[in-house]
Design an enzyme around this catalytic site. Structure first.
Site, PDB file in Angstrom:
ATOM      1  N   GLU A 140       0.639  -1.227   0.263  1.00 21.83           N
ATOM      2  CA  GLU A 140      -0.181   0.130  -0.327  1.00 21.83           C
ATOM      3  C   GLU A 140       1.489   0.851  -0.088  1.00 21.83           C
ATOM      4  OE1 GLU A 140      -2.667  -0.001  -0.033  1.00 21.83           O
ATOM      5  OE2 GLU A 140      -3.960  -2.310   0.858  1.00 21.83           O
ATOM      6  N   CYS A 169      -2.330   9.349   3.184  1.00 20.92           N
ATOM      7  CA  CYS A 169      -2.147   8.414   1.363  1.00 20.92           C
ATOM      8  C   CYS A 169      -3.322   9.227   0.365  1.00 20.92           C
ATOM      9  CB  CYS A 169      -1.434   6.971   1.499  1.00 20.92           C
ATOM     10  SG  CYS A 169      -3.031   6.537   2.269  1.00 20.92           S
TER      11      CYS A 169
HETATM   12  P1  NAP Z   1       8.839   5.151   4.072  1.00 21.10           P
HETATM   13  O1  NAP Z   1       9.210   5.919   4.658  1.00 21.10           O
HETATM   14  O2  NAP Z   1       8.573   4.193   2.750  1.00 21.10           O
HETATM   15  O3  NAP Z   1       8.175   4.733   5.664  1.00 21.10           O
HETATM   16  C1  NAP Z   1       7.342   3.352   6.274  1.00 21.10           C
HETATM   17  C2  NAP Z   1       7.790   2.454   7.013  1.00 21.10           C
HETATM   18  O4  NAP Z   1       8.612   1.368   6.004  1.00 21.10           O
HETATM   19  C3  NAP Z   1       8.249   2.358   8.591  1.00 21.10           C
HETATM   20  O5  NAP Z   1       8.076   1.968   9.101  1.00 21.10           O
HETATM   21  C4  NAP Z   1       9.536   2.061   7.918  1.00 21.10           C
HETATM   22  O6  NAP Z   1      10.442   2.419   8.609  1.00 21.10           O
HETATM   23  C5  NAP Z   1      10.114   1.134   6.681  1.00 21.10           C
HETATM   24  N1  NAP Z   1      11.284   1.443   5.688  1.00 21.10           N
HETATM   25  C6  NAP Z   1      11.583   2.787   5.893  1.00 21.10           C
HETATM   26  N2  NAP Z   1      12.813   2.614   4.515  1.00 21.10           N
HETATM   27  C7  NAP Z   1      12.568   1.003   4.080  1.00 21.10           C
HETATM   28  C8  NAP Z   1      13.123  -0.299   3.713  1.00 21.10           C
HETATM   29  N3  NAP Z   1      14.395   0.292   2.904  1.00 21.10           N
HETATM   30  N4  NAP Z   1      12.829  -0.951   3.348  1.00 21.10           N
HETATM   31  C9  NAP Z   1      12.275  -1.718   3.638  1.00 21.10           C
HETATM   32  N5  NAP Z   1      11.000  -0.716   4.695  1.00 21.10           N
HETATM   33  C10 NAP Z   1      11.747   0.075   4.931  1.00 21.10           C
HETATM   34  O7  NAP Z   1       7.371   6.082   4.453  1.00 21.10           O
HETATM   35  P2  NAP Z   1       6.800   7.609   4.909  1.00 21.10           P
HETATM   36  O8  NAP Z   1       7.155   8.157   3.995  1.00 21.10           O
HETATM   37  O9  NAP Z   1       7.565   7.458   6.871  1.00 21.10           O
HETATM   38  O10 NAP Z   1       5.488   7.111   4.866  1.00 21.10           O
HETATM   39  C11 NAP Z   1       4.937   8.206   3.961  1.00 21.10           C
HETATM   40  C12 NAP Z   1       4.156   7.242   2.829  1.00 21.10           C
HETATM   41  O11 NAP Z   1       3.354   6.038   3.457  1.00 21.10           O
HETATM   42  C13 NAP Z   1       3.529   8.215   1.657  1.00 21.10           C
HETATM   43  O12 NAP Z   1       4.346   8.239   0.844  1.00 21.10           O
HETATM   44  C14 NAP Z   1       2.308   7.832   1.937  1.00 21.10           C
HETATM   45  O13 NAP Z   1       1.336   7.937   0.738  1.00 21.10           O
HETATM   46  C15 NAP Z   1       2.383   5.831   2.188  1.00 21.10           C
HETATM   47  N6  NAP Z   1       0.870   5.536   3.150  1.00 21.10           N
HETATM   48  C16 NAP Z   1       0.455   4.755   1.884  1.00 21.10           C
HETATM   49  C17 NAP Z   1      -0.848   4.289   2.919  1.00 21.10           C
HETATM   50  C18 NAP Z   1      -1.957   3.419   1.718  1.00 21.10           C
HETATM   51  O14 NAP Z   1      -2.410   3.043   2.640  1.00 21.10           O
HETATM   52  N7  NAP Z   1      -1.782   3.366   0.473  1.00 21.10           N
HETATM   53  C19 NAP Z   1      -1.257   4.257   3.757  1.00 21.10           C
HETATM   54  C20 NAP Z   1      -0.261   5.474   4.048  1.00 21.10           C
HETATM   55  C21 NAP Z   1       1.208   5.717   4.227  1.00 21.10           C
HETATM   56  P3  NAP Z   1      11.744   3.612   9.441  1.00 21.10           P
HETATM   57  O15 NAP Z   1      10.742   4.412  10.100  1.00 21.10           O
HETATM   58  O16 NAP Z   1      12.473   3.175  10.447  1.00 21.10           O
HETATM   59  O17 NAP Z   1      12.377   3.876   8.519  1.00 21.10           O
END
Ligand code: NAP
Length: 467
Positions: A235, A269
């Site tokens: 997601e 999101c």
């Molecule tokens: P993110 O950096 O991808 O973080 C999300 C999760 O992934 C965190 O637990 C993070 O851990 C982990 N993570 C980070 N880098 C990683 C890697 N290389 N491999 C595996 N896991 C990793 O996302 P964000 O920027 O904080 O969150 C916002 C994004 O999420 C936005 O793009 C938003 O649109 C999307 N989102 C989508 C939905 C949906 O349902 N489609 C819902 C909510 C949010 P750490 O915190 O330790 O880095």
């Protein structure tokens, strides 16, 4: 301001004032592998528990969450900054999702009889083992609920790698699930940074992975899972269109779009990130947006009078400011806001951007902050083209009086969800998920419980005449 030397990456930093509140020790490899082994061990018994036993525990989770919603809400607001009333509503929604699966799982996963001319055949739905769940901070309780509720009810066990800035929310959920009666190992946290999680996908005891978050994180986890032939669901981000048709009630449309965009300080999101209005209504729409913006109160997320909260972290606010500056440098018009707010904390002014063209990054990127991007169109074809002019495909809205026409437009929007006269909403019984660069798989609803079960065919025939 925090001292960045020698401190854990897993910590509560209050984005209202950027103060470090609490730090957590990062787990060692041995600790993580021990937790995964425990989850695998726990699976052997958990899968054999009856639906009634699991349902009692999961209903209890919902009950505890509701009874502690103020406290849990305050914790979410402390850790990632959203308005307290939004945090409390999120806790209530999460409780509803736990209840939904606790009530429905048994019927959803009952054997499904198949029609066949010889003998009998049916599908048996069976749990597959330990699911690794990787979740973001923007809905610290709801995000983990979407995968935990159906999977625990299906008989899977789960290890959660929550975002590093919401460790207390992660911890309290583990505590609640245990308090509700889940045996040791059924649901556990992994306190490690996101960049380290990929290597654990290779652990043979992890059977599948679900991630909600950014595209890069999703792509790396899905690649690791694919290399080991493990199923994944993703997601990811979105840049949802909000298409206003020319018969729409403009006051209603403006109100819905602005409050939809300011919800969670724009860090949703499925926020209406690109608002697309007919040229003939553009000036009137713009004036109404400005009127609402002038009344928005930015401030303390614990204060019920606040409309726009801080962003989740200093980095998140700085990243959004960079995107706004880039849009301006590339020629877009910043009509309102556009800066960090001159006060401590991770604040960005509610920002209104117009005149964004396809040669600008803002046309394609997701901006995860209180940034309202307004577009105009001449023909409906142009509106649909604009709506689809992004790699994302998560949600979207069509606003109109003629609902049949709105549905026709909705059918042409390339996303996983389209809502008429509403920003993309959430209910336990409705599926949630995207297409294109926004990922694959579905959470919530009936669909959410089938993602990580083995849909096993069992066919029973007479050995002398099997075909
Ligand atoms: P993110 O950096 O991808 O973080 C999300 C999760 O992934 C965190 O637990 C993070 O851990 C982990 N993570 C980070 N880098 C990683 C890697 N290389 N491999 C595996 N896991 C990793 O996302 P964000 O920027 O904080 O969150 C916002 C994004 O999420 C936005 O793009 C938003 O649109 C999307 N989102 C989508 C939905 C949906 O349902 N489609 C819902 C909510 C949010 P750490 O915190 O330790 O880095």
């Amino acid at each position: 301001m925090e001292n960045t030397k020698n401190i854990s990456s897993i910590k509560t930093v209050n984005p209202f004032n950027n103060e470090v509140v609490k730090q957590f020790e990062v787990m060692s490899k041995d600790q993580v592998n021990t937790i995964i082994s425990k989850a695998d061990e726990a699976f052997k018994n958990w899968r054999k528990t009856s639906f009634a036993q699991r349902s009692a525990i999961i209903h209890k989770v919902a009950e505890i969450m509701r009874s502690r919603k103020e406290e849990l809400g305050k914790l979410a607001t402390l850790e990632m900054g959203k308005l307290l009333r939004e945090s409390i509503a999120e806790v209530e929604l999460s409780a509803d999702i736990f209840d939904y699966y606790a009530s429905k799982a048994e019927s959803l996963l009952a054997d499904k009889k198949l029609e066949t001319p010889i003998g009998k055949a049916f599908i048996s739905y069976e749990p597959i083992g330990v699911i690794l769940s990787v979740q973001p901070w923007n809905f610290p309780f709801y995000q983990i609920t979407r995968s935990a509720a159906p999977n625990l009810m299906a008989g899977n066990t789960m290890v959660l790698k929550h975002a590093s800035n919401v460790p207390q929310c992660a911890q309290v959920m583990e505590d609640i699930i245990r308090e509700a009666g889940a045996p040791d190992g059924v649901y556990s946290n992994l306190f490690i940074p996101g960049k380290d999680i990929e290597s654990y996908v290779n652990n043979p005891k992890i059977k599948a992975v679900t991630l909600t978050g950014s595209e890069p994180a999703g792509a790396s986890i899905a690649a690791a899972a694919g290399a080991k032939v493990k199923k994944s669901t993703l997601e990811l981000g979105g840049s949802d269109p909000f298409v206003v048709l020319d018969d729409a009630d403009l006051d209603d449309a403006v109100q819905t779009a602005v409050y939809g965009r300011m919800w969670n300080a724009g860090q949703v999101c499925v926020s209406p990130k690109r608002v697309i209005v007919p040229e003939s209504k553009y000036d009137e729409f713009l004036q109404k947006v400005k009127d609402i913006f002038s009344k928005l109160k930015v401030g303390d997320p614990m204060d019920p009078k606040t409309d726009v909260a801080p962003l989740s972290s200093e980095k998140a606010a700085a990243d959004v400011a960079v995107q706004i500056d880039k849009a301006k440098a590339q020629g877009a018009h910043i009509l309102l806001g556009g800066h960090r707010v001159d006060r401590p904390g991770a604040f960005v002014e509610p920002t209104l951007i117009t005149d964004i063209t396809p040669d600008m990054d803002a046309y394609y990127e997701e901006i995860f902050g209180p940034v309202f991007m307004l577009y105009k169109y001449k023909t409906l074809e142009e509106a649909i083209e604009l709506a689809n002019a992004t790699e994302f495909g998560l949600g979207g809205t069509v606003f109109a009086t003629d609902k049949e026409k709105a549905v026709e437009v909705a059918r042409q929007i390339e996303t996983g969800m389209v809502y008429i006269n509403h920003v993309t909403g959430i209910a336990p019984e409705l599926p949630f998920g995207g297409t294109k660069g926004s990922g694959y798989g579905r959470e919530q609803s009936e669909a959410g419980i089938y993602e990580f079960v083995n849909e096993k065919l069992i066919r029973v025939t007479d050995s002398k005449n099997p075909y």
